[in-house]
Design a protein around this motif. Sequence first.
Motif, short mmCIF file in Angstrom:
data_model
loop_
_atom_site.label_atom_id
_atom_site.label_comp_id
_atom_site.label_asym_id
_atom_site.label_seq_id
_atom_site.Cartn_x
_atom_site.Cartn_y
_atom_site.Cartn_z
N GLY A 319 41.39 45.07 43.27
CA GLY A 319 40.07 44.50 43.52
C GLY A 319 39.86 43.17 42.84
N SER A 320 40.44 43.01 41.66
CA SER A 320 40.23 41.76 40.92
C SER A 320 40.96 40.58 41.54
CB SER A 320 40.70 41.95 39.47
OG SER A 320 42.10 42.19 39.42
N GLY A 322 40.70 39.74 44.66
CA GLY A 322 39.96 39.27 45.82
C GLY A 322 39.61 37.79 45.78
N ASN A 323 39.09 37.33 44.65
CA ASN A 323 38.67 35.93 44.57
C ASN A 323 39.85 34.96 44.51
OD1 ASN A 323 36.01 36.55 44.71
ND2 ASN A 323 35.43 35.65 42.76
N VAL A 349 39.31 38.19 53.07
CA VAL A 349 39.07 39.10 51.95
C VAL A 349 38.90 40.53 52.46
CG1 VAL A 349 37.53 39.70 50.06
CG2 VAL A 349 38.11 37.31 50.48
N LEU A 353 41.23 43.75 51.59
CA LEU A 353 40.70 45.01 51.06
C LEU A 353 41.01 46.17 52.00
CD1 LEU A 353 37.25 43.74 49.75
CD2 LEU A 353 39.27 44.31 48.39
N THR A 420 38.55 49.89 43.28
CA THR A 420 38.73 48.60 43.96
C THR A 420 37.39 47.87 44.10
OG1 THR A 420 40.58 49.55 45.21
CG2 THR A 420 39.67 47.48 46.00
N TYR A 424 36.56 44.24 42.48
CA TYR A 424 36.13 43.11 43.30
C TYR A 424 34.68 42.75 43.03
CZ TYR A 424 35.24 40.18 47.35
OH TYR A 424 34.89 39.13 48.17
N ALA A 428 33.22 39.12 42.12
CA ALA A 428 32.34 38.56 43.15
C ALA A 428 30.87 38.64 42.75
CB ALA A 428 32.55 39.28 44.48
N GLN A 434 29.68 46.22 46.48
CA GLN A 434 31.11 46.42 46.71
C GLN A 434 31.53 47.84 46.33
OE1 GLN A 434 32.72 44.26 48.40
NE2 GLN A 434 31.05 42.76 48.31
#
Length: 542
Positions: A319-320, A322-323, A349, A353, A420, A424, A428, A434
């Motif tokens: 999840g981390s 994502g950015n 994105v 996911l 996750t 994320y 975010a 999320q």
Amino acid sequence: MNGFTGTLRLTRLAVRRDRVKLLVWAVAVPGVGAAVMQSVANIYATEQDRLLYAGSSAASVVARAFNGPASGPSLGAVVNAESYTSLALLAALLSTFAVTRHTRQNEETGRAELLGSAVVGRYAPLTAALLSTVAANLLSGLLLAAVLIAGDLPVAGSVALAAAIAGIGISFAAVAAVAAQVSGTARGANGVAAASVGLAFLLRAAGDAWGEVTADGLRVTSAWPSWLSPFGWANQVRPYDADRWWVLGVTAAFTVTVVGVAFLLTTRRDLGSGLLAVRRGPATAPTTLLGPVGLAWRLQRGVLLGWAVGVAVMGLAMGSVGNELESFVGENQAAADLIAQLGGTDRLVDAFLGAMMGMFALAVAGYATQAVLRLRGEEAAGTLEGVLATAVSRPRWLLSHLCCAALGTVGLLALGGAATGLGYGLVADDVPGQLGRLTVAGLVQVPAALVLAGLAVVLFGLFPRWSVALSWSALLLCVLLGQLGALLELPQAVLNVSPFTHLPAVPADDPAATALVALLLVAVALLGAGLAAFRRRDLVVG
């Protein structure tokens, strides 16, 4: 007679017992390597694409932690980065399971005592287990090298990568040999060996994450923790870049030393016992153990806890990322298209996911398969006979284990989605939103995992002796179809064999109730067929 008398006969016996598993092993490793090589060649077809990939991988801490240190922009280096983690973990886990099966499990089931009554030396069983496992690693390594060379990759780099992967498997076979001497049970030995694999992976990941990017921005020099791990040593061979053959000597020295320790410990314990005494249980049992559900939970909870920790850590890590996804993919449209194809949407994105949720589904299906196959373990060990001698019926016993497996599957997928979403959501700045939508995305994967569990029940009911090999082979087929089918452009009819193909692309799309209900009905039908078959056959011990 000496300590190694009977080794060759026991080696032949081990190979015969594992002939199906060894065949799957020998095909799986080069098969994954070939699939990754073909997909990389299509996605990163130009030098510019590979330069962007190498630069993004070197700059991303997450990419270094999961894929290892970047080693330049060559096609072989990209293949190595994309395939290394899967190949290394596959070789390590298969090797530890094989050694434990032919050492500690044989003692636990009484086979070793029976064999020991013949002309068999003290070191023969352990030597046979190591020889068969080493042979399997060497065979898969040779096939992997042949596949990579056939794909027009450099010969030296291909042999170096194959040797590094085989070295990982052989080194962890030695670790499993020590674990089998220390632990008094097969489950404990597998737990110690698996923990060693996890620790080695974390050391390697930390060393690469803390590494330094070289001046050209295309390579990473690993930090010292990588040199404390067999996974790190394999990375430091640097296939398709420096090809540092001398690092393989470190792996060889480690293996020889650890095997020597295992042989030494063999003489310090009695047959059937480990160096660590099995802990005595409490004087009185809890009331929950009076029924089959409580007993099933007691047997399954340790495995479930281990899976839960792994799923939570992986979910937070995924999840981390994502950015970082946009910068990681860079300007490579082919890579973006691949992620979109796997995730089912052109929103990068959400596609990423969604692809992660699909990977969690496949991983948790492994837990579901393992939990169901505990049925076969209880039957083979002979403990099922004692349970069925009481007022517990066959359907009640089987359903108690399946309830634990099903609830564990639901819990793990919910946990994976939540972890996750938390990872994320933190990057975010939208944790509540999320967390909720990705937890739902994780739960959507449950029906497909339950279909695999139902198939394992059918195989247990119809073919008990083959159920373990066939169940894991079915999961492996789903993994290959799910992860590589789109890359290889397989026909849709072939992809539809996997239940995971029919899942909706969540979180990008809304859940499709029809597909989910259909998969649940298939799972229930398989469960009913397996239960009916189990009621009508004799118990098969051993």
